[in-house]
Motif scaffolding. Structure first.
Motif, PDB file in Angstrom:
ATOM      1  N   PRO A   1      39.163  -7.719 -32.494  1.00 30.83           N
ATOM      2  CA  PRO A   1      38.490  -7.201 -31.310  1.00 30.83           C
ATOM      3  C   PRO A   1      39.203  -7.669 -30.049  1.00 30.83           C
ATOM      4  CG  PRO A   1      37.194  -8.939 -32.341  1.00 30.83           C
ATOM      5  CD  PRO A   1      38.360  -8.659 -33.234  1.00 30.83           C
ATOM      6  N   PRO A   2      39.176  -6.842 -28.997  1.00 28.84           N
ATOM      7  CA  PRO A   2      39.844  -7.250 -27.763  1.00 28.84           C
ATOM      8  C   PRO A   2      39.141  -8.452 -27.137  1.00 28.84           C
ATOM      9  CG  PRO A   2      38.657  -5.191 -27.447  1.00 28.84           C
ATOM     10  CD  PRO A   2      38.572  -5.534 -28.896  1.00 28.84           C
ATOM     11  N   GLN A   3      39.896  -9.242 -26.432  1.00 26.18           N
ATOM     12  CA  GLN A   3      39.331 -10.413 -25.781  1.00 26.18           C
ATOM     13  C   GLN A   3      38.503  -9.968 -24.577  1.00 26.18           C
ATOM     14  OE1 GLN A   3      42.030 -13.579 -25.259  1.00 26.18           O
ATOM     15  NE2 GLN A   3      40.710 -14.712 -23.879  1.00 26.18           N
ATOM     16  N   ALA A   4      37.352 -10.587 -24.402  1.00 30.11           N
ATOM     17  CA  ALA A   4      36.460 -10.238 -23.301  1.00 30.11           C
ATOM     18  C   ALA A   4      37.104 -10.601 -21.967  1.00 30.11           C
ATOM     19  CB  ALA A   4      35.132 -10.952 -23.457  1.00 30.11           C
ATOM     20  N   PRO A   5      36.969  -9.721 -20.969  1.00 25.85           N
ATOM     21  CA  PRO A   5      37.523 -10.017 -19.642  1.00 25.85           C
ATOM     22  C   PRO A   5      36.634 -10.989 -18.878  1.00 25.85           C
ATOM     23  CG  PRO A   5      36.463  -7.879 -19.637  1.00 25.85           C
ATOM     24  CD  PRO A   5      36.413  -8.388 -21.053  1.00 25.85           C
ATOM     25  N   SER A   6      37.053 -11.370 -17.714  1.00 30.67           N
ATOM     26  CA  SER A   6      36.273 -12.261 -16.857  1.00 30.67           C
ATOM     27  C   SER A   6      35.086 -11.496 -16.278  1.00 30.67           C
ATOM     28  CB  SER A   6      37.121 -12.769 -15.698  1.00 30.67           C
ATOM     29  OG  SER A   6      38.244 -13.446 -16.175  1.00 30.67           O
ATOM     30  N   PRO A   7      33.948 -12.178 -16.094  1.00 28.09           N
ATOM     31  CA  PRO A   7      32.804 -11.520 -15.454  1.00 28.09           C
ATOM     32  C   PRO A   7      33.197 -10.958 -14.093  1.00 28.09           C
ATOM     33  CG  PRO A   7      32.119 -13.593 -16.413  1.00 28.09           C
ATOM     34  CD  PRO A   7      33.622 -13.543 -16.511  1.00 28.09           C
ATOM     35  N   GLY A   8      32.710  -9.757 -13.804  1.00 31.19           N
ATOM     36  CA  GLY A   8      33.028  -9.090 -12.543  1.00 31.19           C
ATOM     37  C   GLY A   8      34.180  -8.117 -12.638  1.00 31.19           C
ATOM     38  N   THR A   9      34.908  -8.121 -13.748  1.00 29.32           N
ATOM     39  CA  THR A   9      36.035  -7.206 -13.937  1.00 29.32           C
ATOM     40  C   THR A   9      35.524  -5.776 -14.040  1.00 29.32           C
ATOM     41  OG1 THR A   9      37.271  -8.911 -15.118  1.00 29.32           O
ATOM     42  CG2 THR A   9      37.982  -6.635 -15.452  1.00 29.32           C
ATOM     43  N   LEU A  10      36.161  -4.863 -13.334  1.00 31.35           N
ATOM     44  CA  LEU A  10      35.792  -3.452 -13.431  1.00 31.35           C
ATOM     45  C   LEU A  10      36.399  -2.848 -14.687  1.00 31.35           C
ATOM     46  CD1 LEU A  10      36.203  -2.171  -9.764  1.00 31.35           C
ATOM     47  CD2 LEU A  10      34.107  -2.796 -10.956  1.00 31.35           C
ATOM     48  N   LEU A  11      35.574  -2.073 -15.407  1.00 32.62           N
ATOM     49  CA  LEU A  11      36.000  -1.422 -16.638  1.00 32.62           C
ATOM     50  C   LEU A  11      35.429  -0.015 -16.682  1.00 32.62           C
ATOM     51  CD1 LEU A  11      35.211  -4.363 -19.073  1.00 32.62           C
ATOM     52  CD2 LEU A  11      37.474  -3.635 -18.320  1.00 32.62           C
ATOM     53  N   VAL A  12      36.027   0.852 -17.476  1.00 32.08           N
ATOM     54  CA  VAL A  12      35.565   2.221 -17.659  1.00 32.08           C
ATOM     55  C   VAL A  12      35.060   2.371 -19.088  1.00 32.08           C
ATOM     56  CG1 VAL A  12      36.239   4.651 -17.667  1.00 32.08           C
ATOM     57  CG2 VAL A  12      37.221   3.090 -15.981  1.00 32.08           C
ATOM     58  N   ASP A  13      33.827   2.882 -19.222  1.00 34.70           N
ATOM     59  CA  ASP A  13      33.236   3.139 -20.537  1.00 34.70           C
ATOM     60  C   ASP A  13      33.473   4.604 -20.876  1.00 34.70           C
ATOM     61  OD1 ASP A  13      31.753   3.415 -22.838  1.00 34.70           O
ATOM     62  OD2 ASP A  13      29.894   2.624 -21.991  1.00 34.70           O
ATOM     63  N   THR A  14      34.378   4.864 -21.801  1.00 35.95           N
ATOM     64  CA  THR A  14      34.734   6.235 -22.154  1.00 35.95           C
ATOM     65  C   THR A  14      33.620   6.944 -22.917  1.00 35.95           C
ATOM     66  OG1 THR A  14      35.846   5.506 -24.174  1.00 35.95           O
ATOM     67  CG2 THR A  14      37.198   5.723 -22.186  1.00 35.95           C
ATOM     68  N   SER A  15      32.676   6.208 -23.486  1.00 34.00           N
ATOM     69  CA  SER A  15      31.571   6.837 -24.208  1.00 34.00           C
ATOM     70  C   SER A  15      30.467   7.299 -23.257  1.00 34.00           C
ATOM     71  CB  SER A  15      30.985   5.881 -25.253  1.00 34.00           C
ATOM     72  OG  SER A  15      30.326   4.794 -24.629  1.00 34.00           O
ATOM     73  N   ARG A  16      30.566   6.948 -21.976  1.00 34.71           N
ATOM     74  CA  ARG A  16      29.572   7.344 -20.971  1.00 34.71           C
ATOM     75  C   ARG A  16      30.222   8.172 -19.870  1.00 34.71           C
ATOM     76  NH1 ARG A  16      24.583   3.852 -20.725  1.00 34.71           N
ATOM     77  NH2 ARG A  16      24.469   4.615 -18.598  1.00 34.71           N
ATOM     78  N   ARG A  17      31.027   9.124 -20.281  1.00 38.06           N
ATOM     79  CA  ARG A  17      31.698  10.041 -19.354  1.00 38.06           C
ATOM     80  C   ARG A  17      32.520   9.293 -18.309  1.00 38.06           C
ATOM     81  NH1 ARG A  17      27.853  14.349 -17.157  1.00 38.06           N
ATOM     82  NH2 ARG A  17      29.733  15.588 -17.162  1.00 38.06           N
ATOM     83  N   ASP A  18      33.243   8.277 -18.767  1.00 41.94           N
ATOM     84  CA  ASP A  18      34.141   7.477 -17.917  1.00 41.94           C
ATOM     85  C   ASP A  18      33.426   6.784 -16.763  1.00 41.94           C
ATOM     86  OD1 ASP A  18      36.250   8.066 -19.565  1.00 41.94           O
ATOM     87  OD2 ASP A  18      37.095   9.618 -18.276  1.00 41.94           O
ATOM     88  N   GLN A  19      32.222   6.289 -17.045  1.00 45.54           N
ATOM     89  CA  GLN A  19      31.482   5.550 -16.026  1.00 45.54           C
ATOM     90  C   GLN A  19      32.125   4.187 -15.804  1.00 45.54           C
ATOM     91  OE1 GLN A  19      27.294   5.120 -16.707  1.00 45.54           O
ATOM     92  NE2 GLN A  19      26.971   4.009 -14.815  1.00 45.54           N
ATOM     93  N   VAL A  20      32.315   3.836 -14.539  1.00 46.96           N
ATOM     94  CA  VAL A  20      32.893   2.547 -14.184  1.00 46.96           C
ATOM     95  C   VAL A  20      31.766   1.530 -14.087  1.00 46.96           C
ATOM     96  CG1 VAL A  20      34.217   1.262 -12.461  1.00 46.96           C
ATOM     97  CG2 VAL A  20      34.791   3.646 -12.946  1.00 46.96           C
ATOM     98  N   GLY A  21      31.980   0.383 -14.700  1.00 52.38           N
ATOM     99  CA  GLY A  21      30.999  -0.689 -14.653  1.00 52.38           C
ATOM    100  C   GLY A  21      31.671  -2.034 -14.464  1.00 52.38           C
ATOM    101  N   GLU A  22      30.858  -2.995 -14.112  1.00 54.91           N
ATOM    102  CA  GLU A  22      31.317  -4.367 -13.910  1.00 54.91           C
ATOM    103  C   GLU A  22      30.967  -5.168 -15.155  1.00 54.91           C
ATOM    104  OE1 GLU A  22      29.257  -7.459 -11.195  1.00 54.91           O
ATOM    105  OE2 GLU A  22      30.602  -6.277  -9.931  1.00 54.91           O
TER     106      GLU A  22
END
Length: 86
Positions: free
Chosen positions: A13-34
């Motif tokens: 599994p990929p290593q978890a990023p630091s809290p606050g990092t912006l990421l895109v969830d491709t399963s939610r229509r490319d919604q950007v989340g923190e």
């Protein structure tokens, strides 16, 4: 003979990023989340302008493109100036 543990097709599994990092969830229509933290096998993400957190599979998460990052940061600044988030 392979020195890897587990089956040859199994991915770590990929290593978890630091809290606050912006990421895109491709399963939610490319919604950007923190990124907020790890919840079992899932990652907790929160909308950049506030709201309810959701859980995403790490395999469905990717870093944002420069334009996605810019849009998210502008949305956060606009929400903050309008008093919708602190």
């Amino acid at each position: 003979m392979s020195t890897e543990d587990g089956p040859p097709n199994e991915q770590n599994p990929p290593q978890a990023p630091s809290p606050g990092t912006l990421l895109v969830d491709t399963s939610r229509r490319d919604q950007v989340g923190e990124f907020r933290g790890v919840a079992g096998p899932y990652w907790s993400l929160r909308p950049v302008c506030g709201g309810t957190e959701w859980e995403a599979k790490p395999a469905n998460v990717r870093p944002p493109s420069p334009i996605e990052r810019l849009r998210a940061e502008i949305s956060r600044c606009n929400a903050r100036s309008a008093g919708r988030i602190l």
